[in-house]
Design a protein around this motif. Structure first.
Motif, PDB file in Angstrom:
ATOM      1  N   ARG A 168     -34.351 -62.231  -5.723  1.00 44.87           N
ATOM      2  CA  ARG A 168     -34.737 -60.963  -6.506  1.00 44.87           C
ATOM      3  C   ARG A 168     -33.856 -60.623  -7.581  1.00 44.87           C
ATOM      4  NH1 ARG A 168     -36.197 -56.745  -2.399  1.00 44.87           N
ATOM      5  NH2 ARG A 168     -38.288 -57.919  -2.710  1.00 44.87           N
ATOM      6  N   GLY A 169     -34.481 -60.360  -8.963  1.00 44.81           N
ATOM      7  CA  GLY A 169     -34.002 -59.569  -9.966  1.00 44.81           C
ATOM      8  C   GLY A 169     -33.330 -60.721 -11.109  1.00 44.81           C
ATOM      9  N   ALA A 170     -34.145 -61.991 -11.028  1.00 42.88           N
ATOM     10  CA  ALA A 170     -33.451 -62.948 -11.887  1.00 42.88           C
ATOM     11  C   ALA A 170     -33.569 -62.434 -13.666  1.00 42.88           C
ATOM     12  CB  ALA A 170     -33.947 -64.070 -11.648  1.00 42.88           C
ATOM     13  N   ASP A 171     -32.706 -62.774 -14.254  1.00 42.51           N
ATOM     14  CA  ASP A 171     -32.695 -62.555 -15.879  1.00 42.51           C
ATOM     15  C   ASP A 171     -33.832 -63.243 -16.328  1.00 42.51           C
ATOM     16  OD1 ASP A 171     -30.827 -60.826 -15.378  1.00 42.51           O
ATOM     17  OD2 ASP A 171     -29.574 -61.909 -17.086  1.00 42.51           O
ATOM     18  N   ALA A 172     -34.132 -64.506 -15.706  1.00 42.81           N
ATOM     19  CA  ALA A 172     -35.233 -65.413 -16.248  1.00 42.81           C
ATOM     20  C   ALA A 172     -35.604 -66.321 -15.059  1.00 42.81           C
ATOM     21  CB  ALA A 172     -35.107 -66.202 -17.339  1.00 42.81           C
ATOM     22  N   ILE A 173     -36.718 -66.931 -14.924  1.00 44.19           N
ATOM     23  CA  ILE A 173     -37.236 -67.863 -14.102  1.00 44.19           C
ATOM     24  C   ILE A 173     -38.078 -68.873 -14.717  1.00 44.19           C
ATOM     25  CG2 ILE A 173     -38.289 -68.335 -11.862  1.00 44.19           C
ATOM     26  CD1 ILE A 173     -38.380 -65.445 -10.972  1.00 44.19           C
ATOM     27  N   LEU A 174     -37.370 -70.120 -14.812  1.00 43.88           N
ATOM     28  CA  LEU A 174     -38.340 -71.111 -15.491  1.00 43.88           C
ATOM     29  C   LEU A 174     -38.939 -71.827 -14.662  1.00 43.88           C
ATOM     30  CD1 LEU A 174     -38.105 -72.729 -18.306  1.00 43.88           C
ATOM     31  CD2 LEU A 174     -36.458 -74.284 -17.329  1.00 43.88           C
ATOM     32  N   ARG A 175     -40.089 -71.478 -14.478  1.00 44.76           N
ATOM     33  CA  ARG A 175     -41.335 -72.039 -13.923  1.00 44.76           C
ATOM     34  C   ARG A 175     -41.406 -73.602 -14.268  1.00 44.76           C
ATOM     35  NH1 ARG A 175     -43.327 -69.004  -9.468  1.00 44.76           N
ATOM     36  NH2 ARG A 175     -42.996 -66.755 -10.082  1.00 44.76           N
ATOM     37  N   ASP A 176     -41.573 -73.516 -15.528  1.00 52.31           N
ATOM     38  CA  ASP A 176     -41.557 -74.992 -16.066  1.00 52.31           C
ATOM     39  C   ASP A 176     -41.336 -74.775 -17.750  1.00 52.31           C
ATOM     40  OD1 ASP A 176     -44.118 -74.193 -17.421  1.00 52.31           O
ATOM     41  OD2 ASP A 176     -45.181 -74.856 -15.867  1.00 52.31           O
ATOM     42  N   THR A 177     -41.415 -76.010 -18.806  1.00 51.70           N
ATOM     43  CA  THR A 177     -40.884 -75.733 -20.054  1.00 51.70           C
ATOM     44  C   THR A 177     -42.029 -74.882 -20.761  1.00 51.70           C
ATOM     45  OG1 THR A 177     -42.049 -77.889 -20.361  1.00 51.70           O
ATOM     46  CG2 THR A 177     -39.591 -77.838 -20.030  1.00 51.70           C
ATOM     47  N   ARG A 178     -42.969 -74.487 -20.146  1.00 52.71           N
ATOM     48  CA  ARG A 178     -43.993 -73.709 -20.695  1.00 52.71           C
ATOM     49  C   ARG A 178     -44.104 -72.299 -20.220  1.00 52.71           C
ATOM     50  NH1 ARG A 178     -45.530 -78.449 -19.465  1.00 52.71           N
ATOM     51  NH2 ARG A 178     -46.345 -77.671 -17.688  1.00 52.71           N
ATOM     52  N   THR A 179     -43.589 -71.892 -19.221  1.00 54.61           N
ATOM     53  CA  THR A 179     -43.770 -70.595 -18.386  1.00 54.61           C
ATOM     54  C   THR A 179     -42.312 -70.171 -18.064  1.00 54.61           C
ATOM     55  OG1 THR A 179     -45.838 -71.432 -17.580  1.00 54.61           O
ATOM     56  CG2 THR A 179     -44.809 -69.208 -16.651  1.00 54.61           C
ATOM     57  N   ILE A 180     -42.035 -68.823 -18.618  1.00 53.26           N
ATOM     58  CA  ILE A 180     -40.782 -68.228 -18.095  1.00 53.26           C
ATOM     59  C   ILE A 180     -41.183 -66.871 -17.617  1.00 53.26           C
ATOM     60  CG2 ILE A 180     -38.416 -67.561 -18.902  1.00 53.26           C
ATOM     61  CD1 ILE A 180     -38.547 -69.654 -21.156  1.00 53.26           C
ATOM     62  N   ASP A 181     -40.767 -66.638 -16.226  1.00 51.06           N
ATOM     63  CA  ASP A 181     -40.901 -65.360 -15.703  1.00 51.06           C
ATOM     64  C   ASP A 181     -39.746 -64.599 -15.585  1.00 51.06           C
ATOM     65  OD1 ASP A 181     -43.628 -65.875 -15.460  1.00 51.06           O
ATOM     66  OD2 ASP A 181     -43.364 -66.575 -13.622  1.00 51.06           O
ATOM     67  N   HIS A 182     -39.707 -63.343 -15.223  1.00 54.90           N
ATOM     68  CA  HIS A 182     -38.549 -62.590 -14.864  1.00 54.90           C
ATOM     69  C   HIS A 182     -38.565 -61.917 -13.422  1.00 54.90           C
ATOM     70  CE1 HIS A 182     -37.271 -62.760 -18.980  1.00 54.90           C
ATOM     71  NE2 HIS A 182     -38.365 -62.709 -19.548  1.00 54.90           N
ATOM     72  N   GLY A 183     -37.546 -61.421 -12.882  1.00 49.39           N
ATOM     73  CA  GLY A 183     -37.739 -60.958 -11.592  1.00 49.39           C
ATOM     74  C   GLY A 183     -37.721 -61.666 -10.501  1.00 49.39           C
ATOM     75  N   ASP A 184     -38.535 -61.846  -9.638  1.00 53.51           N
ATOM     76  CA  ASP A 184     -38.654 -62.257  -8.348  1.00 53.51           C
ATOM     77  C   ASP A 184     -39.541 -63.810  -7.966  1.00 53.51           C
ATOM     78  OD1 ASP A 184     -37.285 -59.875  -7.898  1.00 53.51           O
ATOM     79  OD2 ASP A 184     -39.218 -58.990  -6.633  1.00 53.51           O
ATOM     80  N   LEU A 185     -38.636 -64.629  -7.324  1.00 55.24           N
ATOM     81  CA  LEU A 185     -39.468 -65.680  -6.960  1.00 55.24           C
ATOM     82  C   LEU A 185     -39.431 -65.756  -5.306  1.00 55.24           C
ATOM     83  CD1 LEU A 185     -40.252 -68.689  -7.918  1.00 55.24           C
ATOM     84  CD2 LEU A 185     -37.897 -69.216  -7.324  1.00 55.24           C
ATOM     85  N   HIS A 186     -40.666 -66.117  -4.847  1.00 51.35           N
ATOM     86  CA  HIS A 186     -40.776 -66.017  -3.324  1.00 51.35           C
ATOM     87  C   HIS A 186     -41.135 -67.479  -2.859  1.00 51.35           C
ATOM     88  CE1 HIS A 186     -41.471 -61.777  -3.932  1.00 51.35           C
ATOM     89  NE2 HIS A 186     -42.085 -62.048  -4.698  1.00 51.35           N
ATOM     90  N   ILE A 187     -40.367 -67.716  -1.603  1.00 54.43           N
ATOM     91  CA  ILE A 187     -40.543 -69.153  -1.090  1.00 54.43           C
ATOM     92  C   ILE A 187     -40.869 -68.825   0.520  1.00 54.43           C
ATOM     93  CG2 ILE A 187     -39.114 -71.153  -0.200  1.00 54.43           C
ATOM     94  CD1 ILE A 187     -37.425 -70.398  -3.141  1.00 54.43           C
ATOM     95  N   THR A 188     -41.918 -69.793   0.877  1.00 54.30           N
ATOM     96  CA  THR A 188     -42.413 -69.732   2.324  1.00 54.30           C
ATOM     97  C   THR A 188     -42.490 -71.353   2.749  1.00 54.30           C
ATOM     98  OG1 THR A 188     -43.530 -67.600   2.023  1.00 54.30           O
ATOM     99  CG2 THR A 188     -44.083 -69.150   3.889  1.00 54.30           C
ATOM    100  N   ASP A 189     -41.498 -71.640   3.869  1.00 52.16           N
ATOM    101  CA  ASP A 189     -41.664 -72.903   4.268  1.00 52.16           C
ATOM    102  C   ASP A 189     -41.502 -73.976   3.154  1.00 52.16           C
ATOM    103  OD1 ASP A 189     -41.852 -71.947   6.803  1.00 52.16           O
ATOM    104  OD2 ASP A 189     -43.843 -72.108   7.106  1.00 52.16           O
ATOM    105  N   ASP A 190     -40.559 -74.032   2.256  1.00 55.14           N
ATOM    106  CA  ASP A 190     -40.341 -74.951   1.329  1.00 55.14           C
ATOM    107  C   ASP A 190     -41.257 -74.933   0.180  1.00 55.14           C
ATOM    108  OD1 ASP A 190     -39.529 -77.063   0.171  1.00 55.14           O
ATOM    109  OD2 ASP A 190     -40.385 -78.569   1.364  1.00 55.14           O
TER     110      ASP A 190
END
Length: 429
Positions: A7-29
């Motif tokens: 929760r609360g990341a300054d930036a989330i690098l999904r891939d080299t084309r997509t950068i998000d902010h905020g939260d990343l959710h994971i369920t069962d790997d």
């Protein structure tokens, strides 16, 4: 079912084309849209990225760094020095386990979640299954994804092929040479035309076809080009193509001395490449034309190579070096492009489309990088800053397959000091 939210990341690098902010959710790997319940990890002040994928390492060499006679010499002398060191150390399952633990620990502590170990040292008549099993055991113990490459370097062709079959049978790999849990993958790979002949490439190719394994080799290093010319009057890629080793299931490492015509031949073949700038530059082999390869449509990954030539296993640092050197042989790489080499580029070369990114459905291999400190002060772009600022940085947390393997800069499943002491006792250094 296990769930976690970062929760609360300054930036989330999904891939080299997509950068998000905020939260990343994971369920069962798996990266998902949202987790219903579960623990929450505060990642404010941090950047979250895919785990790095080291497409070319020699873990055994972690026990043979900065040896006298390995710096400032031509590759033929380097090979002799390393070969002598291996004989004196008596490579066996114990040494393989101890050095693999070190190389894997170093990898995890620098953000690598998948490492390809091109193992090239196989004493004739030795416990080959034990050696392979030791590297695999180290990976499972510390929690990294391992691609174990049963390599050869002048080995008896039939013995090498029989050993590869024994390892594949014992490891119980499925499609792509990957185990059911996705943590272990097998591949085969002669060191190159400088050390192995057509029979070795043919027999190892037959093993790969039988088990559905990826194939990997090294090409166009200094000695590779020279010996191909002397022994065959040919270029390395000419030989590899003739022997059936330039195709979509093959990855070629180094490629320093590659011509423009060869770049386009490689692109048309569907083969992939691995750049190893820290090894190639320090050994004086040159700089692979990464921009030219990418522009021609070749997928390029990144590797550190081993401790015998690089001395460090820090892939993010080598991504920075790749970015810095690229302008000497073409248009410079941007930071995001260099990061792409170290993640999805490497994963594609391994045939692992589920790794190297954080798009929905990806495997939960990731790094949390704290960018709130003095080393990142004044940085305008936190993603670019990962490469340009603070060379040698460590991730705060590392997750592999949805499980934390590094927390607060420390290994979860091993004591770093104990790993170091065990190797020192064995090699007396």
């Amino acid at each position: 079912m296990s769930m976690v939210t970062l929760r609360g990341a300054d930036a989330i690098l999904r891939d080299t084309r997509t950068i998000d902010h905020g939260d990343l959710h994971i369920t069962d790997d798996v990266v998902v849209d949202a987790a219903e319940t579960g623990p929450v990890l505060d990642v404010s002040g941090c950047v979250v990225t895919p785990g790095l994928v080291n497409a070319h390492h020699h873990l055994l060499q972690s026990a043979f760094r900065t040896l006298p006679g390995t710096r400032g010499v031509v590759m033929s002398e380097w090979l002799q020095t390393m070969s002598r060191a291996y004989r004196e150390a008596e490579v066996d399952p114990e040494l393989t386990l101890l050095s693999s633990r070190i190389g894997i620990a170093e990898s995890l502590l620098s953000g690598v979640t998948t490492v390809a170990d091109h193992h090239l040292t196989w004493p004739s008549g030795g416990d080959h299954l034990g050696i392979a099993s030791a590297s695999i055991a180290a990976a499972r113990e510390l929690g990294i994804r391992l691609v174990f490459v049963r390599g050869t370097a002048g080995d008896d062709p039939e013995e090498a092929a029989a050993s590869a079959v024994e390892i594949a049978d014992a490891t119980q790999v499925g499609p792509g040479g990957v185990t059911a849990d996705g943590m272990i993958q097998l591949a085969v790979g002669p060191a190159g035309v400088h050390s192995d002949g057509e029979e070795t490439f043919r027999l190892m190719g037959e093993v790969a076809a039988r088990y559905g394994l990826r194939r990997r080799t090294q090409a166009n290093e200094q000695v590779d080009v020279e010996r191909a010319a002397i022994r065959y009057g040919r270029r390395p890629l000419d030989l590899l193509e003739e022997w059936g080793w330039v195709s979509p299931d093959v990855t070629l490492a180094h490629l320093c001395g590659i011509t423009e015509h060869e770049v386009h031949r490689l692109a048309s073949s569907g083969a992939t490449a691995t750049h190893a700038p820290a090894c190639d530059a320090s050994m004086g082999w040159g700089i692979a034309p990464v921009r030219e390869l990418l522009g021609a449509g070749v997928t390029v990954g990144l590797g550190t190579s081993g401790g015998g030539s690089n001395d460090a296993g820090h892939l993010l640092s080598d991504a920075r070096l790749a970015m810095q050197l690229s302008g000497l042989v073409g248009r410079p790489l941007a930071a995001l492009e260099a990061f792409g080499l170290a993640t999805e580029g490497s994963a594609v070369g391994l045939g692992r489309s589920e790794l190297g990114h954080l798009r929905l459905g990806a495997r939960a291999d990731l790094c949390v990088w704290d960018v709130s400190g003095v080393s990142d002060a004044g940085v305008a772009d936190p993603i670019d800053g990962l490469l340009w600022a603070s060379p040698g940085r460590r991730p705060r947390d590392v997750m592999v397959a949805g499980r934390f393997v590094v927390r607060d800069y420390r290994l979860v499943c091993a004591d770093e000091a104990e790993l170091v002491a065990a190797l020192r006792r064995r090699v007396h250094r």
